[in-house]
Design a protein around this motif. Structure first.
Motif, PDB file in Angstrom:
ATOM      1  N   ALA A  93       0.636  -1.177  -0.157  1.00 13.06           N
ATOM      2  CA  ALA A  93       0.065  -0.116   0.045  1.00 13.06           C
ATOM      3  C   ALA A  93       1.024   1.264   0.086  1.00 13.06           C
ATOM      4  O   ALA A  93       0.640   2.128  -0.705  1.00 13.06           O
ATOM      5  CB  ALA A  93      -0.746  -0.007   1.111  1.00 13.06           C
ATOM      6  N   HIS A 112       0.523   0.857  -4.176  1.00  9.24           N
ATOM      7  CA  HIS A 112      -0.750   1.340  -4.490  1.00  9.24           C
ATOM      8  C   HIS A 112      -0.807   2.963  -4.290  1.00  9.24           C
ATOM      9  O   HIS A 112      -1.694   3.365  -4.868  1.00  9.24           O
ATOM     10  CB  HIS A 112      -1.708   0.405  -3.355  1.00  9.24           C
ATOM     11  N   ILE A 113      -0.346   3.402  -3.284  1.00  8.05           N
ATOM     12  CA  ILE A 113      -0.279   4.846  -3.179  1.00  8.05           C
ATOM     13  C   ILE A 113       0.135   5.513  -4.449  1.00  8.05           C
ATOM     14  O   ILE A 113      -0.293   6.727  -4.604  1.00  8.05           O
ATOM     15  CB  ILE A 113       0.256   5.331  -1.935  1.00  8.05           C
ATOM     16  N   PHE A 153      -7.445  -1.977  -5.050  1.00  7.34           N
ATOM     17  CA  PHE A 153      -7.801  -1.054  -4.102  1.00  7.34           C
ATOM     18  C   PHE A 153      -9.109  -1.618  -3.201  1.00  7.34           C
ATOM     19  O   PHE A 153      -8.998  -1.408  -2.154  1.00  7.34           O
ATOM     20  CB  PHE A 153      -8.467   0.436  -4.839  1.00  7.34           C
ATOM     21  N   VAL A 177      -4.922   0.843   2.080  1.00  2.00           N
ATOM     22  CA  VAL A 177      -4.867   2.259   1.088  1.00  2.00           C
ATOM     23  C   VAL A 177      -5.447   3.374   1.801  1.00  2.00           C
ATOM     24  O   VAL A 177      -5.143   4.636   1.628  1.00  2.00           O
ATOM     25  CB  VAL A 177      -5.663   1.731  -0.201  1.00  2.00           C
TER      26      VAL A 177
END
Length: 280
Positions: free
Chosen positions: A179, A183-184, A232, A239
């Motif tokens: 994350a 993911h960020i 997500f 997240v």
């Protein structure tokens, strides 16, 4: 060794190319919902043949799921039910907790190895497959204590042949750390692209000024929603936690600009420069 790759896109296709070139796989069987993808993968010599999953499982030593996380969660139970004692199943999904929860307690759990190659590009489909995508990248193997020794050894040997580093984590650790480092970055890139696209409608000439800095920052916004919405969705809590911190940092920068406090802004950027010690 005969390897079946479910999903002949960027990751699956790149794996197929490398496994064949390194002599890990004698034959690659492709399985894909898209007939067009299968045909294109054959044209590009990424796979040797296309087949149904049932047909492929009859001949394969290793079955790799290189499909979005939602699709892994749908397909994996039936594959686990049918796996034979000598076969190994491996996934390369970007989230792990839900997948590991799904297979926990399954009588064939030992034949499964949960993996995530920290590699990729913003492109998708068979044409996105590239040679040497995984060289010097990291492969995360999760909850390996629950995989049979021979299954784990096969995957570890494959990772070595791919010239990747190996990191071991549990599913919870994996999803938290990805994350922050993956993911960020994607969700920020999507948001930046939307911001600039909206302003472009108002101003009309923004993209005439776009150069290397903008392109590298927004590059990930080209990534497929078919892949990223499930990520997500299944890593939502991590997240959201990262987003809260990211939004807090942005709000701090906004407040400093509003207050014209450039000395503090300077110190903040200096502090961010410490990332150089981590990313060289």
């Amino acid at each position: 060794m005969i390897v079946t790759i479910i999903g002949t896109g960027l990751i699956g296709g790149s794996l197929a190319i490398t496994l064949k070139e390194k002599g890990v796989a004698e034959r690659i069987i492709g399985v894909d919902q898209s007939e067009a993808h299968l045909q294109r993968a054959k044209e590009l010599h990424i796979i040797d043949e296309g087949a149904t999953l049932a047909e492929a499982m009859q001949h394969s030593h290793l079955i790799i799921l290189a499909i979005p996380v939602d699709a892994v969660l749908q397909a994996l139970p039936a594959i686990m039910d049918k796996v034979s004692p000598g076969q190994v199943i491996m996934d390369v999904g970007s989230t792990k907790e839900k997948i590991l929860e799904l297979v926990a307690g399954h009588p064939n759990r030992g034949r499964f190895v949960a993996a995530h190659p920290m590699a990729g590009t913003e492109y998708s489909g068979p044409d996105a497959a590239v040679r040497n995508l995984f060289v010097n990248k990291t492969m995360v193997l999760c909850d390996v204590k629950n995989s049979d020794e021979d299954a784990l050894e096969l995957v570890e040997d494959m990772v070595d042949k791919l010239q990747m580093r190996t990191v071991y984590m549990n599913g919870e650790e994996h999803d938290l750390h990805t994350a922050y480092v993956s993911h960020i970055s994607h969700i920020t890139s999507f948001a930046l692209a939307l911001t600039v696209l909206k302003k472009e409608k108002e101003s009309g000439r923004i993209f005439e000024l776009a150069s290397g800095g903008f392109e590298s920052t927004v590059r990930l916004a080209k990534s497929s929603p078919d892949m990223w919405v499930p990520i997500f969705k299944h890593n939502r809590h991590n997240v959201l936690d990262v987003l809260d911190e990211h939004i807090s940092q942005l709000q701090q920068m906004k407040a400093l600009l509003e207050a014209e406090d450039y000395d503090t802004f300077y110190k903040l950027i200096q502090k961010s420069n410490k990332i150089r010690k981590i990313l060289k």
